[in-house]
Motif scaffolding. Structure first.
Motif, short mmCIF file in Angstrom:
data_model
loop_
_atom_site.label_atom_id
_atom_site.label_comp_id
_atom_site.label_asym_id
_atom_site.label_seq_id
_atom_site.Cartn_x
_atom_site.Cartn_y
_atom_site.Cartn_z
N LYS A 32 52.02 67.01 35.75
CA LYS A 32 52.43 65.92 34.88
C LYS A 32 53.70 66.28 34.11
O LYS A 32 53.94 67.45 33.80
N ASP A 37 50.61 59.72 27.40
CA ASP A 37 50.38 58.44 28.06
C ASP A 37 51.10 57.33 27.28
O ASP A 37 51.25 57.40 26.06
N GLU A 62 52.20 58.73 38.09
CA GLU A 62 52.66 59.49 36.93
C GLU A 62 53.62 58.65 36.09
O GLU A 62 53.57 58.67 34.86
N ARG A 65 51.56 56.29 34.23
CA ARG A 65 50.89 56.94 33.08
C ARG A 65 51.78 56.97 31.84
O ARG A 65 51.33 56.67 30.73
N ASP A 156 47.55 62.89 38.10
CA ASP A 156 46.35 62.07 38.28
C ASP A 156 46.37 61.39 39.65
O ASP A 156 47.44 61.01 40.16
N VAL A 160 45.06 55.25 34.58
CA VAL A 160 44.57 55.40 33.22
C VAL A 160 44.28 54.00 32.65
O VAL A 160 45.17 53.14 32.65
#
Length: 367
Positions: A32, A37, A62, A65, A156, A160
Motif C-alpha cells: 500500500k 483511506d 489501491e 482505497r 487489498d 473498503v
C-alpha cells in the motif's frame, strides 16, 4: 502531491522538489501507498503505464482505497484513445474492473490539438452500489480483520466499505478551501475529546508560529520554499504557517497517534513514516525540518545519531532544523549537529535552531 518511482524516470521527483512542488518517491507495486483511506479528492495519471488490472485489479483498488468517496480519477493513456489490439484489450479490462468497483465514467474525450485522450472516473459516495452488484467480486473487506495501517501492508484484494457521517447519512465532503483548513473534520468525532484537543492544538500552533517561529528566531523565511514537519499531529504547524509562500510535508510517525486522515481532511498533505528508517526523498531536498517533542519516544527504538544523520541528508545547504524538545535532548542533538559542522543555537530552553553550512570533508593531499 506528485508521486513517481525511482526507475528510468528517477529525476522527476528531484526536479519537482527543486521547482518547489510537493513530491515524494513512491510506487504502486505490491504494498500500500503510505496514505490513509479516503484521503485524496482527485488522482491524476498521465502517460500512465501502470497495469491497473494486474494481480486481480489490486493496483486500481489501491487507488480506490486512497480516493475520497465522490473523488475523481483522471487517466490519460493510450488504451483510452488508440484502437490497436493491445490497447483495446487493456481498455476492455479497465471497463470491466471499473464497473466492478462501481466507478462511473464522468467524461471520455480526445483532444485533437494535443493528440491525446483521457477518461475521468468518479468513485461512489456510498456502499449501496457495492451491495447491489450481481457478483460480489471484488468482495467487501472485513473491517474486523483488516488493519487500518498502510505501513508495510500488502495491497487489498477487496473493497473498503465507504464511510458515513456521524449521523449515519451518506459521506459528506469537507468544506471548500480555505474553510476546510480550520473546520473540524467529520472524522474527529469518531473519538471522545478529539474536538477539544483539535481546538487547543490549532490555538497553540497559531500562537507559537506567530510569536516565536516567525519573529523570535533567526530564520530567513524568504529562503524557505518547503518544510517537513516530522511529527505533524493534526497539522497545526502547517495550518499556522499557511499564509507563507511555502508548502509543508506533514509526516505522521507510525509510532504516534494516526492523525493523517485529519490532515488530509483539512486540505493539507502528508505521509506515514518511521523515523528509524530513511525517508523517501533525494539528498538535499528540503529547506527546513521541524519537530516538536519527537525524539523522546523515538530514541527508545533507534539511535538518535542515525536519525540526525538522515536529517542532515535531507536538508539543503543553507537550510534549517528547528526542534522543540527537552533540554537534555536538545543538548544531545546539538552535540551531534556540531560534529557535522552545523551552526547551532539553543533558545528559551526549549528550542534548537541549527543551520547547515557548505562544509565538505577533504582528503589530505598525499605526496
Amino acid at each position: 502531491m506528485s508521486l513517481a518511482p525511482k526507475d528510468e524516470h528517477e529525476a522527476q521527483i528531484q526536479f519537482a522538489l527543486e521547482r518547489g512542488i510537493p513530491a515524494t518517491l513512491s510506487v504502486i507495486g505490491t504494498q500500500k501507498l503510505a496514505f490513509p483511506d479516503n484521503a485524496y479528492d482527485m488522482i491524476h495519471c498521465a502517460r500512465c503505464r501502470v497495469h491497473w488490472d494486474g494481480d486481480g485489479g489490486k493496483p486500481l483498488m489501491e487507488l480506490n482505497r486512497i480516493l475520497r468517496p465522490g473523488g475523481f480519477f483522471v487517466w490519460s493513456a493510450t488504451p483510452v484513445y488508440r484502437d490497436d489490439e493491445r490497447d483495446k484489450k487493456v481498455w476492455k479490462a479497465m471497463v470491466a474492473l471499473t464497473e466492478a468497483i462501481c466507478w462511473k465514467v464522468v467524461k471520455k474525450t480526445f483532444f485533437d490539438s494535443a493528440g491525446v485522450g483521457l477518461v475521468i472516473y468518479q468513485k461512489p459516495v456510498s456502499s449501496s452500489c457495492y451491495e447491489n452488484r450481481r457478483e460480489n467480486n471484488p468482495p467487501l473487506c472485513d473491517q474486523n480483520n483488516r488493519s487500518n495501517s498502510s505501513w508495510y501492508a500488502s495491497l487489498d484484494s477487496c473493497l473498503v466499505p465507504l464511510p458515513t457521517s456521524s449521523s449515519g447519512n451518506t459521506y459528506e465532503w469537507p468544506a471548500p478551501w480555505p474553510q476546510r483548513l480550520n473546520n473540524k473534520p467529520e472524522r474527529l468525532s469518531q473519538k471522545t475529546d478529539n474536538e477539544d484537543i483539535f481546538d487547543e492544538d490549532t490555538k497553540h500552533w497559531a500562537a507559537l508560529v506567530s510569536d516565536v517561529y516567525l519573529g523570535g528566531l533567526s530564520i530567513n523565511w524568504s529562503s524557505v520554499r518547503n518544510v517537513m514537519d516530522m511529527n505533524a499531529g493534526y497539522g497545526g504547524f502547517a495550518s499556522a504557517i499557511i499564509d507563507r509562500p511555502l508548502w509543508v510535508m506533514n509526516v505522521v510517525p507510525i509510532s504516534e497517534s494516526d492523525t493523517l486522515s485529519i490532515i488530509f481532511d483539512r486540505g493539507l498533505i502528508g505521509i506515514y513514516h518511521d523515523w528509524c528508517e530513511s525517508f523517501n526523498t533525494y539528498p538535499r531536498t528540503y529547506d527546513l525540518l521541524h519537530s516538536s517533542f519527537l525524539f523522546g519516544n523515538l530514541t527508545q527504538r533507534c539511535d538518535v545519531v542515525e536519525v540526525v544523520v538522515e536529517m542532515d541528508r535531507i536538508v539543503r545547504p543553507g537550510g534549517y532544523i528547528l526542534v522543540q524538545d527537552t533540554m537534555p535532548m536538545l543538548n544531545k542533538l546539538s552535540s551531534i549537529l556540531q560534529s557535522l559542522h552545523w551552526s547551532v543555537n539553543l533558545q528559551q530552553e526549549q528550542f534548537l535552531l541549527a543551520k547547515k553550512g557548505f562544509w565538505r570533508p577533504h582528503d589530505k593531499v598525499r605526496k
